[in-house]
Design a protein around this motif. Sequence first.
Motif, short mmCIF file in Angstrom:
data_model
loop_
_atom_site.label_atom_id
_atom_site.label_comp_id
_atom_site.label_asym_id
_atom_site.label_seq_id
_atom_site.Cartn_x
_atom_site.Cartn_y
_atom_site.Cartn_z
N SER A 22 -10.47 -2.97 -1.44
CA SER A 22 -10.06 -3.45 -2.75
C SER A 22 -8.79 -4.27 -2.64
O SER A 22 -8.64 -5.32 -3.30
CB SER A 22 -9.86 -2.23 -3.65
N THR A 205 -2.86 -2.61 -5.61
CA THR A 205 -3.92 -1.64 -5.37
C THR A 205 -3.35 -0.25 -5.10
O THR A 205 -3.83 0.74 -5.62
CB THR A 205 -4.78 -2.07 -4.18
N THR A 209 -4.24 2.87 -7.74
CA THR A 209 -5.38 3.68 -7.27
C THR A 209 -5.00 5.14 -7.27
O THR A 209 -3.92 5.52 -6.82
CB THR A 209 -5.76 3.29 -5.84
#
Lengths: 258, 295
Positions: A22, A205, A209
């Motif tokens: 990602s 990210t 996350t």
Amino acid sequence: MSLAAEAFVSQIAEDQILLSDSASSLAVQTFLRMCGLPVQVSCCANAEYMSPSGKVPFIHVGNQVVSELGPIVQFIKAKGHSLSDGLDDVQRAEMKAYMELVNNMLLTAELYIQWCDDYTATEISRPRYSSPYSWPLNHILAYQKQWEVQRKMNAIGWSGKSLEQVYEDVSQCCQALSQRLGTQPYFFNKQPTELDALVFGHLFTILTTQLTNDELAEKVKSYTNLLSFCHRIEHTYFKEHDRESQSGSPHHYKGSLP
Amino acid sequence: MNNADRILRAYAKFSGAKLAVKSIDWTWRTITASVPQLHYEGSTVTEPAQILNFLRKQRFNADYELTAKQGADTMAYIALLEEKLRPALLHTFWVDAENYVNLTRPWFTSHSPFPLNFFVPGRQASLALSRILLTKAESPLLNITEVEGKIYSEAKECLNLLSHRLGNFHFFFGDTPTSLDAFVFGHIAPLIKAPLPSGQLQKHLNQLDNLCQFCNTILKNYFTDASAEKRMDCSLTAPHDPVDANLQKLTQLVNKESNLIEKMDDNLRSSPQHRHETKPSARASERNSPLLSKH
């Protein structure tokens, strides 16, 4: 000369994708947006296998397929768009060095946490990675991927590290980035470059996350200039595309920036 | 590991740490333990990065005068070296068939005791190969020959970047050497000095004058005092003359503490904070095969 067709960024599906992929995908998306190029994100479960080098993300423009940030930057440069033209040789050397630092430290740390930390691997990585497949393929593929990453960690000497040491390395890397950034808006003052895209991809990210614990995000949050850097880039390049669809928003299975 | 030896010795020179280098004449320990190791007051530290941290904490700091940004740059450039240059160096010395058969393996074999000389070089070679393949080769490129092109072009680019960064200066951050200089020296010194039969990377490096100059400057200023005695020992290993000249330079340091102390006095300017303190003694133990072999 502009790209003849829109670029499609391909990545793994939303509920299958893991932290490290990602991050890389977001870095590429950010870079393309910084160049002012239209980009659409399409997700498929077997994106890894579709890629010419086995890594996601990859873009396809017209009938050409290019994967990974480095080659993508060169490809886009060949088409006439470049963010780092204004840099002199020494600055370009610095930029490459910092990009390697991010790859070396942040990406490796992300891979380590996902696959070498048993708890995370069992709770998050393996279930997500194998979600589109049925039994027994899901087990086989997940364990195969885990074994592959562990071998790589072994080869570069990270397998002997404990989780605390990895967090410490991430912290040092963030400290270096923070010191380099200082109070400037971007790493090379006024103009964003591929380094900014890469750093944003990874930091954003990490911050958004949800892993088994928040320690990684906490390490990044302790550097306020990096936090405001992420806010700034999100605001500049992503806010106007903030829709529910996957193609504009960098928010996947996570929340938004704190 | 020998790469690490070089880096550490260079750093020790720069920061003025009194290192008594003890060469382990037998390489049994390389199989179980990792060298180089730093022994200090009972505790043992391995791994170059950790040893450097340790030396810094003990106040032998060549990076004392760097700004925060320069410290960050150091980390970045070291990452660049590790990622781009190291695979190609590993390949040049351990995987390239001509070099391995004609230079690395005989050198290693002649310096290892029986029966290690039979399997240690092979083991290092396979470790090097697996490291390159695992980190650089993606699944379609499982063959080493396909990866070669990629790693050499990346290494050449890395050398160019280093050359741009160094410019006309003596060292990477001004006039005094720092840990980054030690790292760069540790990586490129064997490439410059070793007589490689097939060395495309070496040729490329020789074109970059400022890097060659940099390396020679360090060798001249920090490693030459013992070179005079080396020459007498060179006669035993005549076929590898220039190689062993450098080897002997380093191994002779073992017995010459007085030389080290003299060098330390010269280097004191790079670690001002312990100008008035006495230096604790630290021993670094390592294998008797430093300069050439790398992995």
